[in-house]
Design a protein around this motif. Structure first.
Motif, PDB file in Angstrom:
ATOM      1  N   ASP A 171       0.819  -1.202   0.000  1.00 56.04           N
ATOM      2  CA  ASP A 171       0.000   0.000   0.000  1.00 56.04           C
ATOM      3  C   ASP A 171       0.860   1.261   0.000  1.00 56.04           C
ATOM      4  O   ASP A 171       0.499   2.280  -0.601  1.00 56.04           O
ATOM      5  CB  ASP A 171      -0.950   0.002   1.200  1.00 56.04           C
ATOM      6  CG  ASP A 171      -0.231  -0.022   2.546  1.00 56.04           C
ATOM      7  OD1 ASP A 171       0.923  -0.530   2.614  1.00 56.04           O
ATOM      8  OD2 ASP A 171      -0.814   0.458   3.529  1.00 56.04           O
ATOM      9  N   GLU A 195      -5.922  -7.211  -2.355  1.00 56.94           N
ATOM     10  CA  GLU A 195      -6.902  -6.298  -1.756  1.00 56.94           C
ATOM     11  C   GLU A 195      -6.231  -5.036  -1.220  1.00 56.94           C
ATOM     12  O   GLU A 195      -6.752  -3.922  -1.382  1.00 56.94           O
ATOM     13  CB  GLU A 195      -7.656  -7.015  -0.629  1.00 56.94           C
ATOM     14  CG  GLU A 195      -8.691  -6.138   0.072  1.00 56.94           C
ATOM     15  CD  GLU A 195      -9.354  -6.850   1.232  1.00 56.94           C
ATOM     16  OE1 GLU A 195     -10.155  -6.189   1.938  1.00 56.94           O
ATOM     17  OE2 GLU A 195      -9.084  -8.038   1.451  1.00 56.94           O
ATOM     18  N   GLU A 196      -5.083  -5.203  -0.574  1.00 57.43           N
ATOM     19  CA  GLU A 196      -4.363  -4.043  -0.039  1.00 57.43           C
ATOM     20  C   GLU A 196      -3.945  -3.098  -1.165  1.00 57.43           C
ATOM     21  O   GLU A 196      -4.062  -1.878  -1.036  1.00 57.43           O
ATOM     22  CB  GLU A 196      -3.127  -4.516   0.728  1.00 57.43           C
ATOM     23  CG  GLU A 196      -2.243  -3.365   1.211  1.00 57.43           C
ATOM     24  CD  GLU A 196      -1.033  -3.834   1.989  1.00 57.43           C
ATOM     25  OE1 GLU A 196       0.070  -3.311   1.730  1.00 57.43           O
ATOM     26  OE2 GLU A 196      -1.188  -4.725   2.857  1.00 57.43           O
ATOM     27  N   ARG A 198      -5.259  -2.737  -4.218  1.00 61.13           N
ATOM     28  CA  ARG A 198      -6.414  -2.067  -4.839  1.00 61.13           C
ATOM     29  C   ARG A 198      -6.965  -0.985  -3.912  1.00 61.13           C
ATOM     30  O   ARG A 198      -7.311   0.110  -4.365  1.00 61.13           O
ATOM     31  CB  ARG A 198      -7.495  -3.088  -5.168  1.00 61.13           C
ATOM     32  CG  ARG A 198      -7.110  -4.049  -6.294  1.00 61.13           C
ATOM     33  CD  ARG A 198      -8.315  -4.786  -6.831  1.00 61.13           C
ATOM     34  NE  ARG A 198      -7.951  -5.738  -7.872  1.00 61.13           N
ATOM     35  CZ  ARG A 198      -7.745  -5.410  -9.148  1.00 61.13           C
ATOM     36  NH1 ARG A 198      -7.868  -4.143  -9.519  1.00 61.13           N
ATOM     37  NH2 ARG A 198      -7.424  -6.328 -10.038  1.00 61.13           N
ATOM     38  N   ARG A 199      -7.027  -1.273  -2.650  1.00 60.42           N
ATOM     39  CA  ARG A 199      -7.548  -0.306  -1.689  1.00 60.42           C
ATOM     40  C   ARG A 199      -6.674   0.948  -1.627  1.00 60.42           C
ATOM     41  O   ARG A 199      -7.164   2.062  -1.386  1.00 60.42           O
ATOM     42  CB  ARG A 199      -7.644  -0.961  -0.317  1.00 60.42           C
ATOM     43  CG  ARG A 199      -8.363  -0.129   0.749  1.00 60.42           C
ATOM     44  CD  ARG A 199      -8.626  -0.931   1.994  1.00 60.42           C
ATOM     45  NE  ARG A 199      -7.412  -1.448   2.587  1.00 60.42           N
ATOM     46  CZ  ARG A 199      -7.121  -2.740   2.708  1.00 60.42           C
ATOM     47  NH1 ARG A 199      -7.963  -3.656   2.267  1.00 60.42           N
ATOM     48  NH2 ARG A 199      -5.985  -3.134   3.265  1.00 60.42           N
ATOM     49  N   ALA A 200      -5.378   0.781  -1.887  1.00 61.19           N
ATOM     50  CA  ALA A 200      -4.440   1.898  -1.807  1.00 61.19           C
ATOM     51  C   ALA A 200      -4.311   2.661  -3.124  1.00 61.19           C
ATOM     52  O   ALA A 200      -3.537   3.606  -3.201  1.00 61.19           O
ATOM     53  CB  ALA A 200      -3.071   1.399  -1.367  1.00 61.19           C
TER      54      ALA A 200
END
Length: 217
Positions: A171, A195-196, A198-200
């Protein structure tokens, strides 16, 4: 978009250094009579610089500034003394670097690894390729994701953010790229989950280095 540079994070992106990182820090802990960690734990300790890794590895009641500073120095010495014999470039990285050079795309590194260790890794693992810049952490300069580091890199390369692909596995890397407008490419072969990334803010996700060809084409 015609990209002119590909900038890489180091640990977890260019190089699989997890065992080297973890083993060096565990030796520091053992020497101090402190509990060690499984090597896999270090994939979550790494990414924010040596001081953060050391702080995560130390017991909570031993993280005062003076002791932390001493342990950071010990960690750097242990890493240098042991060398980088167990690390290696990830599968597909040599072929990707060949591809980028063949297309005239500049290669660079932007890492939170201390400068002296970053340069050591480049000599040991990637001497074949001509990197325009290897920018590691030095005292007094903020670590990623502070935008000061990528701005300095852009100034040194003489390029705008829109001309740069930034590849990373955490991230921190995605936030670094988005903070200045570089194209953030999350890589799945490194230390952290999709997931980390994409979230970042990852705009592109790749699971093998040569998948970057699609962005270049």
């Amino acid at each position: 978009m015609s990209y002119k540079a590909a900038v890489f994070d180091m640990d977890g992106t260019l190089l699989d250094t997890l065992e080297d990182l973890g083993s060096a820090m565990n030796r520091v802990l053992t020497a101090r009579g402190l509990p060690v960690h499984p090597i896999d734990s270090y994939r979550f300790f790494a990414g924010n610089g040596a001081a953060h890794l050391v702080s995560c590895a130390l017991p909570e009641d031993r993280r005062d500034r003076d002791f932390l500073d001493v342990c950071v120095q010990d960690f750097v010495r242990e890493y240098q003394a042991a060398g980088t014999g167990k690390g290696k470039p990830y599968a597909g990285i040599p072929e990707l670097l060949d591809l980028l050079e063949s297309r005239g795309i500049l290669l660079a590194v932007l890492t939170n690894k201390p400068q002296v260790l970053a340069e050591q890794c480049m000599r040991d693992f990637l001497p074949k390729w001509s990197f325009a810049l290897v920018q590691g952490q030095v005292p007094g300069r903020p670590v990623k994701p502070d935008p000061a580091s990528p701005r300095l890199l852009m100034e040194r390369l003489g390029l705008g953010a829109e001309e740069i692909l930034y590849l990373g596995d955490t991230d921190v890397d995605m936030r670094t790229a988005t903070s200045v407008g570089m194209h953030p490419v999350g890589v799945l072969w490194g230390f952290r989950p999709e997931e980390e990334l994409r979230r970042a803010g990852a705009r592109t996700i790749i699971s093998h280095p040569l998948e970057l060809r699609e962005l270049l084409d």
